[in-house]
Scaffold this motif. Structure first.
Motif, PDB file in Angstrom:
ATOM      1  N   THR A 129       0.832  -1.204   0.000  1.00  0.00           N
ATOM      2  CA  THR A 129       0.000   0.000   0.000  1.00  0.00           C
ATOM      3  C   THR A 129       0.867   1.254   0.000  1.00  0.00           C
ATOM      4  OG1 THR A 129      -1.817  -1.113   1.171  1.00  0.00           O
ATOM      5  CG2 THR A 129      -1.767   1.288   1.263  1.00  0.00           C
ATOM      6  N   LYS A 149       2.845   1.670  -3.297  1.00  0.00           N
ATOM      7  CA  LYS A 149       1.990   2.099  -4.404  1.00  0.00           C
ATOM      8  C   LYS A 149       1.763   3.608  -4.351  1.00  0.00           C
ATOM      9  CE  LYS A 149      -2.366   1.098  -4.230  1.00  0.00           C
ATOM     10  NZ  LYS A 149      -3.624   0.322  -4.237  1.00  0.00           N
ATOM     11  N   ILE A 150       1.596   4.145  -3.151  1.00  0.00           N
ATOM     12  CA  ILE A 150       1.412   5.593  -2.990  1.00  0.00           C
ATOM     13  C   ILE A 150       2.659   6.346  -3.443  1.00  0.00           C
ATOM     14  CG2 ILE A 150       1.147   7.425  -1.261  1.00  0.00           C
ATOM     15  CD1 ILE A 150      -0.617   5.458   0.336  1.00  0.00           C
ATOM     16  N   LEU A 193      -1.821  10.292  -3.545  1.00  0.00           N
ATOM     17  CA  LEU A 193      -2.958   9.460  -3.170  1.00  0.00           C
ATOM     18  C   LEU A 193      -3.199   9.563  -1.662  1.00  0.00           C
ATOM     19  CD1 LEU A 193      -2.237   6.189  -5.195  1.00  0.00           C
ATOM     20  CD2 LEU A 193      -3.961   7.920  -5.704  1.00  0.00           C
ATOM     21  N   LYS A 247      -8.097   6.183  -9.325  1.00  0.00           N
ATOM     22  CA  LYS A 247      -7.079   5.553  -8.475  1.00  0.00           C
ATOM     23  C   LYS A 247      -7.152   6.096  -7.048  1.00  0.00           C
ATOM     24  CE  LYS A 247      -3.714   4.421 -12.084  1.00  0.00           C
ATOM     25  NZ  LYS A 247      -2.342   4.626 -12.602  1.00  0.00           N
ATOM     26  N   GLU A 248      -7.448   7.369  -6.921  1.00  0.00           N
ATOM     27  CA  GLU A 248      -7.597   7.967  -5.601  1.00  0.00           C
ATOM     28  C   GLU A 248      -8.783   7.348  -4.862  1.00  0.00           C
ATOM     29  OE1 GLU A 248      -8.518  12.399  -3.794  1.00  0.00           O
ATOM     30  OE2 GLU A 248      -7.320  12.230  -5.627  1.00  0.00           O
ATOM     31  N   GLN A 280      -7.859   3.898  -3.729  1.00  0.00           N
ATOM     32  CA  GLN A 280      -7.018   3.962  -2.536  1.00  0.00           C
ATOM     33  C   GLN A 280      -7.854   4.239  -1.291  1.00  0.00           C
ATOM     34  OE1 GLN A 280      -4.042   3.028  -2.352  1.00  0.00           O
ATOM     35  NE2 GLN A 280      -3.569   3.614  -0.261  1.00  0.00           N
TER      36      GLN A 280
END
Length: 226
Positions: free
Chosen positions: A132, A135-136, A147, A207-208, A211
């Protein structure tokens, strides 16, 4: 997982340099990571059957590297805005916790299957959070877009049954949103296309939202576990 003091004690008992142990005695992120690294280097060396005479090295020839060796694939903290520095530090911390757990796992005897499984489960949980965070960070490097890093929703007033239902709903939302994002990525036009920037902006928004779903899902799982 061993404490920093236990790692230092193990490092010294394995033949580590007392000066380095003293230098990294304080339990900071950098010192913890450095001791784990030095310990892993020692444990890769096979013990010799005979003793060799040690050469006396002049003090001026000794070179001590103070900075921990952060994996290159994580990047440097100056590449990220201040808003992501806590996420960056968490990513580094998770990585060195993994290194420490991996050392623990390598020492478990084959007969101790239960202990090995417990360590493996801890590693799996660590890497879920690591993925996680990574990825940010990766998303920012590529798109210069931040994000969400934590859930903004409070689920504490929900009953366990309601939490479980919300968890299931989020899993469905996450699956659908991933499919949407994949289709949008596949249909992106060339950068020279006039609509490219608008499409990328829309993609980043999806994508935001994904997340946000993932962070909510992680928070609910923690509440159910507690």
């Amino acid at each position: 997982m061993r404490t920093h003091a236990e790692n230092i004690e193990l490092y010294l008992s394995s033949g580590g340099d007392p000066r380095l142990a003293k230098l990294h005695k304080t339990s900071t992120l950098q010192n913890r990571s450095r001791i784990v690294y030095l310990l892993s280097k020692l444990q890769k060396i096979e013990p010799k059957a005979t003793f060799e005479e040690k050469k006396v090295i002049p003090e001026k020839e000794i070179s001590i590297k103070l900075d921990p060796e952060t994996p290159k694939f994580i990047g440097k903290i100056m590449q990220f805005p201040v808003e992501l520095h806590s996420t960056y530090n968490e990513t580094i911390d998770i990585w060195f916790k993994y290194c420490s757990l991996k050392l623990d796992l390598n020492k478990v005897e084959r007969a101790e299957e239960k202990k090995a499984l417990e360590i493996q489960n801890k590693i799996i949980d660590l890497f879920k959070r690591f993925d996680t965070c990574k990825k940010i960070l990766d998303h920012y490097l590529i798109h210069k877009h931040i994000l969400p890093t934590e859930s903004k929703n409070d689920f504490k007033d929900l009953t366990p049954l309601q939490l479980d239902q919300e968890r299931r709903n989020l899993e469905s939302s996450i699956s659908r949103r991933k499919q949407t994002i994949r289709r949008m990525e596949e249909s992106l036009p060339e950068e020279s296309d006039p609509v490219f920037n608008r499409r990328v902006s829309s993609l980043n928004r999806k994508k935001e939202q994904l997340q946000e779903f993932i962070l909510d899902h992680e928070k609910i799982k923690q509440l159910l576990h507690n």
